[in-house]
Design a protein around this motif. Sequence first.
Motif, mmCIF file in Angstrom:
data_model
loop_
_atom_site.group_PDB
_atom_site.id
_atom_site.type_symbol
_atom_site.label_atom_id
_atom_site.label_comp_id
_atom_site.label_asym_id
_atom_site.label_seq_id
_atom_site.Cartn_x
_atom_site.Cartn_y
_atom_site.Cartn_z
ATOM 1 N N ILE A 175 4.145 0.413 1.685
ATOM 2 C CA ILE A 175 4.252 0.318 0.231
ATOM 3 C C ILE A 175 3.065 1.020 -0.430
ATOM 4 O O ILE A 175 3.229 1.750 -1.422
ATOM 5 N N TYR A 232 -2.296 -2.412 -4.114
ATOM 6 C CA TYR A 232 -1.267 -1.569 -4.733
ATOM 7 C C TYR A 232 -1.856 -0.808 -5.925
ATOM 8 O O TYR A 232 -1.586 0.374 -6.118
ATOM 9 N N VAL A 270 6.776 -3.763 -7.928
ATOM 10 C CA VAL A 270 6.849 -4.008 -6.488
ATOM 11 C C VAL A 270 7.424 -5.403 -6.294
ATOM 12 O O VAL A 270 6.958 -6.369 -6.919
ATOM 13 N N ASN A 281 8.234 -7.295 -2.960
ATOM 14 C CA ASN A 281 8.191 -7.244 -1.499
ATOM 15 C C ASN A 281 8.466 -8.619 -0.908
ATOM 16 O O ASN A 281 7.706 -9.560 -1.116
ATOM 17 N N VAL A 303 9.988 -0.675 -6.219
ATOM 18 C CA VAL A 303 9.780 -0.636 -4.772
ATOM 19 C C VAL A 303 10.103 -2.030 -4.258
ATOM 20 O O VAL A 303 9.396 -2.995 -4.562
ATOM 21 N N ILE A 340 12.618 -0.623 3.058
ATOM 22 C CA ILE A 340 11.973 -0.551 1.743
ATOM 23 C C ILE A 340 12.730 0.495 0.926
ATOM 24 O O ILE A 340 12.932 1.618 1.387
#
Length: 231
Positions: free
Chosen positions: A15, A43, A93, A95, A122, A205
Amino acid sequence: MSLCSQIHHELHRAINEILGSLDLPGACLLDVGCWNGVECESYGASLKTRRLLGVEIFEAQALEAESRGIVVARVNLEQEALPWADASVDVVVCNQVFEHLKDVFRPLDEIARVLKPGGRLVISVPNLASLHNRVMLAVGRQPTSIRIFGPHVRGFAKGEFESFLITGGLFSCEQVRGVGFHPLPPGMGGNMLGNMLRGACHTPIWVLRRTSAREFSFTGAYRERSEQTLM
């Protein structure tokens, strides 16, 4: 380090690599499920920004994330709206979050709402159709990605989840990366095979671009299709 921990480490590394390739310095980044902010901070470093937002329901972890300079909202994703304006975020993001939610439709609508047109999502979830899960099902065992005594309440096969994400045209898919190929460790061919055979990898991903479409609602589509099933 356990195999599971290795895969999580590789997920975060991938990522960060994706974010570093976006070339959006100073962008506003939202980490949905930011926990204590450690990964969110990384990030931001990869994206070259300190404009960091987070969503976290656990208070102790939310406070720790705030101590790292992240603006954290305590939001129940299944019941509440995100507290940010329409088209106010450049990158989201998400995740390893959706497998913990029964209602995945409202959160995706909210993510689409706060993302600017051209912004990126993402997102990753464990792959129910991974090779090791297929083998376990073939011998009558419960897949590890949705264990009975486990935190996951949903299971997603890579292809089906990808189709879901682009339903209605709010998102277009720019890239899919496969991480891990259980039982091989990531560094011993697992990542290479996972990225080659993404439909059977441990965790995919997706990098999605927010389109300019506005009319579609994942929640509305779910309700409509549920009513058709009941009828």
